[in-house]
Design a protein around this motif. Sequence first.
Motif, PDB file in Angstrom:
ATOM      1  N   SER A   1     -17.868  68.458   6.715  1.00 38.00           N
ATOM      2  CA  SER A   1     -17.491  69.878   6.762  1.00 38.00           C
ATOM      3  C   SER A   1     -18.288  70.710   5.764  1.00 38.00           C
ATOM      4  CB  SER A   1     -15.998  70.037   6.483  1.00 38.00           C
ATOM      5  OG  SER A   1     -15.687  69.520   5.203  1.00 38.00           O
ATOM      6  N   GLY A   2     -19.247  70.071   5.065  1.00 43.21           N
ATOM      7  CA  GLY A   2     -20.121  70.812   4.174  1.00 43.21           C
ATOM      8  C   GLY A   2     -19.673  70.875   2.723  1.00 43.21           C
ATOM      9  N   LYS A   3     -18.593  70.161   2.387  1.00 42.83           N
ATOM     10  CA  LYS A   3     -18.120  70.183   0.996  1.00 42.83           C
ATOM     11  C   LYS A   3     -18.930  69.204   0.151  1.00 42.83           C
ATOM     12  CE  LYS A   3     -13.332  71.536   1.815  1.00 42.83           C
ATOM     13  NZ  LYS A   3     -11.920  71.110   1.768  1.00 42.83           N
ATOM     14  N   ILE A   4     -19.270  69.636  -1.056  1.00 46.85           N
ATOM     15  CA  ILE A   4     -20.038  68.768  -1.959  1.00 46.85           C
ATOM     16  C   ILE A   4     -19.144  67.641  -2.459  1.00 46.85           C
ATOM     17  CG2 ILE A   4     -21.217  68.691  -4.194  1.00 46.85           C
ATOM     18  CD1 ILE A   4     -22.147  71.592  -3.595  1.00 46.85           C
ATOM     19  N   GLN A   5     -19.667  66.419  -2.431  1.00 46.39           N
ATOM     20  CA  GLN A   5     -18.897  65.242  -2.859  1.00 46.39           C
ATOM     21  C   GLN A   5     -19.172  64.959  -4.335  1.00 46.39           C
ATOM     22  OE1 GLN A   5     -20.648  62.940   0.411  1.00 46.39           O
ATOM     23  NE2 GLN A   5     -18.570  62.442   1.057  1.00 46.39           N
ATOM     24  N   LYS A   6     -18.308  65.517  -5.180  1.00 43.49           N
ATOM     25  CA  LYS A   6     -18.549  65.386  -6.626  1.00 43.49           C
ATOM     26  C   LYS A   6     -18.431  63.937  -7.097  1.00 43.49           C
ATOM     27  CE  LYS A   6     -18.088  69.851  -8.680  1.00 43.49           C
ATOM     28  NZ  LYS A   6     -17.606  70.628  -9.824  1.00 43.49           N
ATOM     29  N   TYR A   7     -17.570  63.167  -6.437  1.00 43.09           N
ATOM     30  CA  TYR A   7     -17.433  61.776  -6.870  1.00 43.09           C
ATOM     31  C   TYR A   7     -18.743  61.015  -6.656  1.00 43.09           C
ATOM     32  CZ  TYR A   7     -16.984  60.037  -2.046  1.00 43.09           C
ATOM     33  OH  TYR A   7     -17.222  59.690  -0.741  1.00 43.09           O
ATOM     34  N   LYS A   8     -19.488  61.402  -5.616  1.00 39.15           N
ATOM     35  CA  LYS A   8     -20.793  60.759  -5.375  1.00 39.15           C
ATOM     36  C   LYS A   8     -21.814  61.207  -6.416  1.00 39.15           C
ATOM     37  CE  LYS A   8     -20.700  59.385  -0.540  1.00 39.15           C
ATOM     38  NZ  LYS A   8     -21.360  59.491   0.772  1.00 39.15           N
ATOM     39  N   LEU A   9     -21.750  62.496  -6.783  1.00 37.85           N
ATOM     40  CA  LEU A   9     -22.641  62.979  -7.840  1.00 37.85           C
ATOM     41  C   LEU A   9     -22.391  62.214  -9.133  1.00 37.85           C
ATOM     42  CD1 LEU A   9     -22.583  66.868  -7.333  1.00 37.85           C
ATOM     43  CD2 LEU A   9     -24.525  65.325  -6.964  1.00 37.85           C
ATOM     44  N   ARG A  10     -21.107  62.002  -9.433  1.00 31.04           N
ATOM     45  CA  ARG A  10     -20.755  61.269 -10.661  1.00 31.04           C
ATOM     46  C   ARG A  10     -21.308  59.842 -10.598  1.00 31.04           C
ATOM     47  NH1 ARG A  10     -16.449  58.252 -13.016  1.00 31.04           N
ATOM     48  NH2 ARG A  10     -16.079  58.867 -15.163  1.00 31.04           N
ATOM     49  N   GLU A  11     -21.131  59.194  -9.460  1.00 29.43           N
ATOM     50  CA  GLU A  11     -21.631  57.821  -9.304  1.00 29.43           C
ATOM     51  C   GLU A  11     -23.152  57.783  -9.472  1.00 29.43           C
ATOM     52  OE1 GLU A  11     -20.237  56.682  -5.456  1.00 29.43           O
ATOM     53  OE2 GLU A  11     -18.147  56.444  -6.110  1.00 29.43           O
ATOM     54  N   GLN A  12     -23.847  58.748  -8.870  1.00 24.80           N
ATOM     55  CA  GLN A  12     -25.305  58.809  -8.982  1.00 24.80           C
ATOM     56  C   GLN A  12     -25.730  58.995 -10.439  1.00 24.80           C
ATOM     57  OE1 GLN A  12     -26.908  61.899  -6.436  1.00 24.80           O
ATOM     58  NE2 GLN A  12     -25.903  61.078  -4.605  1.00 24.80           N
ATOM     59  N   ALA A  13     -25.004  59.851 -11.136  1.00 25.98           N
ATOM     60  CA  ALA A  13     -25.343  60.132 -12.535  1.00 25.98           C
ATOM     61  C   ALA A  13     -25.149  58.898 -13.405  1.00 25.98           C
ATOM     62  CB  ALA A  13     -24.481  61.284 -13.054  1.00 25.98           C
ATOM     63  N   ILE A  14     -24.052  58.180 -13.179  1.00 26.49           N
ATOM     64  CA  ILE A  14     -23.769  56.964 -13.966  1.00 26.49           C
ATOM     65  C   ILE A  14     -24.908  55.959 -13.799  1.00 26.49           C
ATOM     66  CG2 ILE A  14     -22.252  54.934 -14.059  1.00 26.49           C
ATOM     67  CD1 ILE A  14     -19.914  56.947 -13.461  1.00 26.49           C
ATOM     68  N   THR A  15     -25.388  55.829 -12.556  1.00 22.18           N
ATOM     69  CA  THR A  15     -26.502  54.909 -12.287  1.00 22.18           C
ATOM     70  C   THR A  15     -27.797  55.425 -12.926  1.00 22.18           C
ATOM     71  OG1 THR A  15     -25.464  54.277 -10.202  1.00 22.18           O
ATOM     72  CG2 THR A  15     -27.791  53.741 -10.462  1.00 22.18           C
ATOM     73  N   ALA A  16     -28.071  56.708 -12.737  1.00 15.77           N
ATOM     74  CA  ALA A  16     -29.318  57.291 -13.261  1.00 15.77           C
ATOM     75  C   ALA A  16     -29.397  57.215 -14.782  1.00 15.77           C
ATOM     76  CB  ALA A  16     -29.439  58.749 -12.804  1.00 15.77           C
ATOM     77  N   LEU A  17     -28.237  57.338 -15.439  1.00 13.55           N
ATOM     78  CA  LEU A  17     -28.219  57.344 -16.904  1.00 13.55           C
ATOM     79  C   LEU A  17     -27.924  55.966 -17.506  1.00 13.55           C
ATOM     80  CD1 LEU A  17     -26.206  60.667 -17.321  1.00 13.55           C
ATOM     81  CD2 LEU A  17     -28.657  60.376 -17.717  1.00 13.55           C
ATOM     82  N   GLY A  18     -27.692  54.983 -16.644  1.00  9.67           N
ATOM     83  CA  GLY A  18     -27.421  53.628 -17.128  1.00  9.67           C
ATOM     84  C   GLY A  18     -26.095  53.499 -17.870  1.00  9.67           C
ATOM     85  N   LEU A  19     -25.058  54.165 -17.355  1.00 12.79           N
ATOM     86  CA  LEU A  19     -23.762  54.173 -18.042  1.00 12.79           C
ATOM     87  C   LEU A  19     -22.735  53.244 -17.382  1.00 12.79           C
ATOM     88  CD1 LEU A  19     -23.437  58.064 -18.552  1.00 12.79           C
ATOM     89  CD2 LEU A  19     -24.301  56.373 -20.190  1.00 12.79           C
ATOM     90  N   GLU A  20     -23.199  52.333 -16.557  1.00 17.33           N
ATOM     91  CA  GLU A  20     -22.273  51.488 -15.797  1.00 17.33           C
ATOM     92  C   GLU A  20     -21.283  50.735 -16.683  1.00 17.33           C
ATOM     93  OE1 GLU A  20     -26.058  51.686 -13.263  1.00 17.33           O
ATOM     94  OE2 GLU A  20     -25.565  51.444 -15.395  1.00 17.33           O
ATOM     95  N   ASN A  21     -21.746  50.257 -17.842  1.00 18.60           N
ATOM     96  CA  ASN A  21     -20.862  49.476 -18.718  1.00 18.60           C
ATOM     97  C   ASN A  21     -19.668  50.287 -19.217  1.00 18.60           C
ATOM     98  OD1 ASN A  21     -22.359  47.191 -18.470  1.00 18.60           O
ATOM     99  ND2 ASN A  21     -23.505  47.463 -20.377  1.00 18.60           N
ATOM    100  N   LEU A  22     -19.871  51.587 -19.383  1.00 15.88           N
ATOM    101  CA  LEU A  22     -18.792  52.427 -19.922  1.00 15.88           C
ATOM    102  C   LEU A  22     -17.665  52.623 -18.918  1.00 15.88           C
ATOM    103  CD1 LEU A  22     -20.770  55.180 -21.881  1.00 15.88           C
ATOM    104  CD2 LEU A  22     -19.772  53.065 -22.737  1.00 15.88           C
ATOM    105  N   THR A  23     -17.939  52.392 -17.642  1.00 16.07           N
ATOM    106  CA  THR A  23     -16.878  52.556 -16.632  1.00 16.07           C
ATOM    107  C   THR A  23     -15.910  51.377 -16.658  1.00 16.07           C
ATOM    108  OG1 THR A  23     -18.157  51.446 -14.893  1.00 16.07           O
ATOM    109  CG2 THR A  23     -18.438  53.836 -15.110  1.00 16.07           C
ATOM    110  N   LYS A  24     -16.268  50.318 -17.392  1.00 14.70           N
ATOM    111  CA  LYS A  24     -15.421  49.115 -17.417  1.00 14.70           C
ATOM    112  C   LYS A  24     -14.479  49.074 -18.598  1.00 14.70           C
ATOM    113  CE  LYS A  24     -19.210  46.704 -15.149  1.00 14.70           C
ATOM    114  NZ  LYS A  24     -20.409  45.912 -15.392  1.00 14.70           N
ATOM    115  N   ILE A  25     -14.554  50.103 -19.479  1.00 18.89           N
ATOM    116  CA  ILE A  25     -13.679  50.112 -20.660  1.00 18.89           C
ATOM    117  C   ILE A  25     -12.250  50.352 -20.215  1.00 18.89           C
ATOM    118  CG2 ILE A  25     -13.120  51.324 -22.818  1.00 18.89           C
ATOM    119  CD1 ILE A  25     -16.101  51.943 -23.099  1.00 18.89           C
ATOM    120  N   GLU A  26     -11.342  49.455 -20.596  1.00 12.77           N
ATOM    121  CA  GLU A  26      -9.927  49.584 -20.216  1.00 12.77           C
ATOM    122  C   GLU A  26      -9.245  50.640 -21.054  1.00 12.77           C
ATOM    123  OE1 GLU A  26      -7.049  46.433 -18.865  1.00 12.77           O
ATOM    124  OE2 GLU A  26      -8.435  45.290 -20.108  1.00 12.77           O
ATOM    125  N   THR A  27      -8.458  51.499 -20.386  1.00 12.87           N
ATOM    126  CA  THR A  27      -7.645  52.485 -21.109  1.00 12.87           C
ATOM    127  C   THR A  27      -6.219  52.417 -20.596  1.00 12.87           C
ATOM    128  OG1 THR A  27      -8.011  54.273 -19.526  1.00 12.87           O
ATOM    129  CG2 THR A  27      -9.630  54.046 -21.307  1.00 12.87           C
TER     130      THR A  27
END
Length: 554
Positions: A527-553
Amino acid sequence: MQKLDRITVGALLDRTAAQFPENDALVYNHRDLRLSYQEFNRLCRKVAKGLMALGIQKGEHIAIWATNVPEWVTLQFTTGKMGAVLVTVNTNYKSFEVEYLLQQSDATTLVMIGGTKTTNYLKIINELCPELKDCPPGQLNSARLPLLKNIIFIGEEAQPGMLNWNDLLELANQITDEELDARQASLDPDDCINMQYTSGTTGFPKGVMLTHTNLVNNAHSIANCMAFSERDRLLITVPFFHCFGCVLGTMTCVVSGATMVPLEVFNPVRVLEIVDQERCTALHGVPTMFIMELEELAKGNYDVSSLRTGIMAGSPCPIEVMKAVVDRMGMKEITITYGQTEASPAITMTRTDDPIELRVATVGKVIPNVEAKIVDPETGEDCPPGIQGEICSRGYNVMKGYYKMPEATAQAIDQDGWLHTGDLGIMDEKGYFKITGRLKDMIIRGGENVYPREIEEFLYTHPLIKDVQVVGVPSMKYGEEVLAYVQLREGVTLTKEEIQDYCRDKIAKYKIPSYVLFIDHYPITASGKIQKYKLREQAITALGLENLTKIETA
C-alpha cells in the motif's frame, strides 16, 4: 490493598513536616545546603506567598527550565500549595522546542537558570522575547509568546525584564498566612498540578496533565515497593523534569519522610562520592548511569556499603547490569519500575523481597490500586499468559489527558478508561510482566523518549533533503541511538557532519542523529507505507550492530 490517599501535594508536605519535623528533607552536598522538613515546608510556604503576590492564580501555568537546583524542588512543592500548574521543561531543549512548549502550554510564568554547559538559556529566551530588554519585570508583552508575563531568574545578577528568585521571597510579605491557607484549602486532589511534555507515541510533544492524586499515590506505591521509610536517604541523579526525578524521586521521599539528596547534573564520580559522604541508602538511575558508576567504582576507593535499594528504569534494563549492581554496589534490594509519563508514571514494579531472578529479568507486577493487562493489538482481546500483546493500564494513575489535545487523549485512553501504552510485553501466570518491544517506533535513548517524526519534520526543513526516515538502532551505552535515513534532492551532496551541524542548537542534543545513512529507495508495503522495521534491520547489518540485539533486558 492500600487505600488511596486523597490529599494535595501541599497538604502532604504539611503532614510529613508535622510527622518528621527534624528529619533532613533536602540536602545538597556540594552546596552545604541542609533543610529539615520543618524548614523546607516553611520555605515552600514563603515562595508560595511570593507567587500569589505576583498575582498568579490557581490553575495558571508556571514553566521551570532548570537543572536539579534547589529552587526546582522548592517550586514543585510550592505550586502544590498555591495551586499553579508546574510545567516541566527538558533541560536539553533548544529554541525551537522551548518556543513550542511555552506556546502550547499557555505558560504565564517561566522560572529559569542561565543555562548549562551546552546551552545558553538566557540567550535563547532573549531571542524569543527581544522585548525583555525594554520591559519592567513582570510586564513582558511578547509578540511570539503573548501569554508569558513573568520571567523569574534563578541567580544573583539582575537580568533585564526579569525578576530574581530572591524577589519572590521579598514579595511574600504582601500575603498573609491566612490567605495562603485559604488558597491551599481550595485545591482539589483531582486538580491538575503538574504538566510534563512527552513525545509519547505520536507526533509533537504533548502536555501530560497529572493530578495531585496521580502523583501522591504513585509515590506511595513506589515507596512501598522499595520498603522506604524516614530512615532512607535517596540520591536523585535523574532529571527532575521527568517523572523519574519528580515522582519516583522527590515525591517518593516526601510521602515517606525520607531525605532527598539531589545531584544537579549527573556525574558518576560525584554520585559515588555523595553516596559515601551522605551514607545514601538508595540510588536511582537509567541503565547508562549505573554502567558508568560501575566503571568508576572499579577505579576508585568508595564506600557504598550504605546502599540498600533504588530503581533502575527509563529504558530496558540489561540483566547483566542489574546483577552487577546487586553484586558490586551492594544494592541487594534494587527494583525495576515500568511505566510512562501518562501513567504518573509507574504501572508495574518489582518488590524488594522478590526473588533475584524475577528482579533482574522482569519489570515486576502491577502496583496497588492499578490494573494492567496484555491485549491483542489487532482485536483488542485480552491475551493469555505468555502471549505477547500491548500493555494497557487503568486506575488512579492514568493522566487527566493531554493539554488541549482531545483527539490524542481519546487515542491514548479508550472508552473504558484503559491507557494504551504502545509497548509490547508478556505477562506470566504469576502476574510478572516483561517488556518485549514497542508497538510504534518511538526511540528510547538513555531514558529520553525520542519520537522519529519530530526529528523528521525538523530535517525536512533542510533545503537539500528530499525525504528522511528516522529509526532507532541498538547501543551498548544508551540502549538505542538515533539513525536518519536520508534521500537527497537530485544533483546535490551532503555529509553526515553537515546534517548534524544543521541540527545543533536547534534541537536537543540527544535527538541529533548519531548515524546518517544515505538511501535512494525505501522498503515499502504493497500500500506504499515505508517499512521502518526493515530500515532498522538494514541499519543494524550495515553498521555491524548484530551483537547488540542479543543483549537480554527485562
